[in-house]
Design an enzyme around this catalytic site. Structure first.
Site, PDB file in Angstrom:
ATOM      1  N   ASN A  42       0.839  -1.200   0.000  1.00 58.28           N
ATOM      2  CA  ASN A  42       0.000   0.000   0.000  1.00 58.28           C
ATOM      3  C   ASN A  42       0.873   1.249   0.000  1.00 58.28           C
ATOM      4  O   ASN A  42       1.963   1.274   0.596  1.00 58.28           O
ATOM      5  CB  ASN A  42      -1.025   0.004   1.141  1.00 58.28           C
ATOM      6  N   ILE A  43       0.375   2.251  -0.698  1.00 62.12           N
ATOM      7  CA  ILE A  43       1.108   3.502  -0.876  1.00 62.12           C
ATOM      8  C   ILE A  43       0.145   4.637  -0.525  1.00 62.12           C
ATOM      9  O   ILE A  43      -0.800   4.902  -1.268  1.00 62.12           O
ATOM     10  CB  ILE A  43       1.611   3.639  -2.337  1.00 62.12           C
ATOM     11  N   GLU A  44       0.383   5.249   0.636  1.00 60.97           N
ATOM     12  CA  GLU A  44      -0.558   6.259   1.129  1.00 60.97           C
ATOM     13  C   GLU A  44      -0.223   7.651   0.597  1.00 60.97           C
ATOM     14  O   GLU A  44       0.800   7.860  -0.055  1.00 60.97           O
ATOM     15  CB  GLU A  44      -0.573   6.218   2.665  1.00 60.97           C
ATOM     16  N   CYS A  53      -4.096   0.672  -2.505  1.00 61.81           N
ATOM     17  CA  CYS A  53      -3.944  -0.551  -1.706  1.00 61.81           C
ATOM     18  C   CYS A  53      -2.891  -1.484  -2.309  1.00 61.81           C
ATOM     19  O   CYS A  53      -2.609  -1.435  -3.513  1.00 61.81           O
ATOM     20  CB  CYS A  53      -5.263  -1.313  -1.653  1.00 61.81           C
ATOM     21  N   GLU A  55      -3.065  -4.677  -2.946  1.00 59.81           N
ATOM     22  CA  GLU A  55      -3.592  -5.591  -3.968  1.00 59.81           C
ATOM     23  C   GLU A  55      -3.605  -4.923  -5.334  1.00 59.81           C
ATOM     24  O   GLU A  55      -3.215  -5.498  -6.339  1.00 59.81           O
ATOM     25  CB  GLU A  55      -5.030  -6.011  -3.621  1.00 59.81           C
ATOM     26  N   CYS A  86     -10.186  -4.895   0.561  1.00 61.21           N
ATOM     27  CA  CYS A  86     -11.277  -3.920   0.625  1.00 61.21           C
ATOM     28  C   CYS A  86     -12.198  -4.109  -0.577  1.00 61.21           C
ATOM     29  O   CYS A  86     -11.888  -4.841  -1.523  1.00 61.21           O
ATOM     30  CB  CYS A  86     -10.719  -2.492   0.676  1.00 61.21           C
ATOM     31  N   CYS A  89     -10.718  -3.289  -4.054  1.00 55.05           N
ATOM     32  CA  CYS A  89      -9.758  -4.314  -4.497  1.00 55.05           C
ATOM     33  C   CYS A  89     -10.476  -5.598  -4.903  1.00 55.05           C
ATOM     34  O   CYS A  89     -10.060  -6.265  -5.852  1.00 55.05           O
ATOM     35  CB  CYS A  89      -8.714  -4.574  -3.425  1.00 55.05           C
TER      36      CYS A  89
END
Ligand code: THU
Length: 132
Positions: A42-44, A53, A55, A86, A89
């Site tokens: 995940n890359i916020e 996310c 996935e 989620c 995804c």
């Protein structure tokens, strides 16, 4: 298919998670139609909604390299419990899922459970609906 190896790859992907806001690391590993494996994390973002996310990172890496089908995806998140994908995804998995796609949820390097897409996204809306 070597599920244990795929869970291990997902843990590898998780190491690169960029999570300054949630501190919740997620990793994923997908297997494409020809057996190629792509990992993701995940890359916020400071604009929270721009977060990607794990996935989708893994799936989009595969698709951007020319693949169009995933046979399996392993997902690892919170330590020592299962982390389910989620809703967004699940929908993206559905778009590229092979007939019998396996969704592998890893708890740790040795414990995992395997789910079908129908189990986690019953009654999915897919490209088949657009043909009706
Ligand atoms: N997250 C994922 O990477 N995958 C999921 O399926 C659930 C949520 C991430 C997004 C965000 O960076 C953090 O987990 C907390 O929501």
């Amino acid at each position: 298919m070597d599920y244990k190896m795929l869970v291990s790859k997902a843990f590898e992907g998780r190491k690169n998670a960029y999570v300054p806001y949630s501190n919740f690391k997620v990793g994923a590993a997908v297997v494409t139609e020809d057996g190629t494996i792509y990992t993701g994390c995940n890359i916020e973002n400071a604009s929270y909604g721009a977060t990607n996310c794990a996935e989708r990172t893994a799936i989009f890496k595969a698709m951007s390299e020319g693949h169009r089908e995933i046979k399996a995806i392993a997902i690892v998140g919170v330590e020592n419990d299962y982390t389910y994908p989620c809703g967004i995804c699940r929908q993206v998995i559905a778009e590229f899922a092979s007939e019998d796609v396996k969704i592998i949820l890893g708890k740790n390097e040795n414990e995992f459970i395997v789910k079908s897409l129908e189990e986690i996204l019953p009654g999915a809306f897919t490209k088949k609906d657009l043909e009706k």
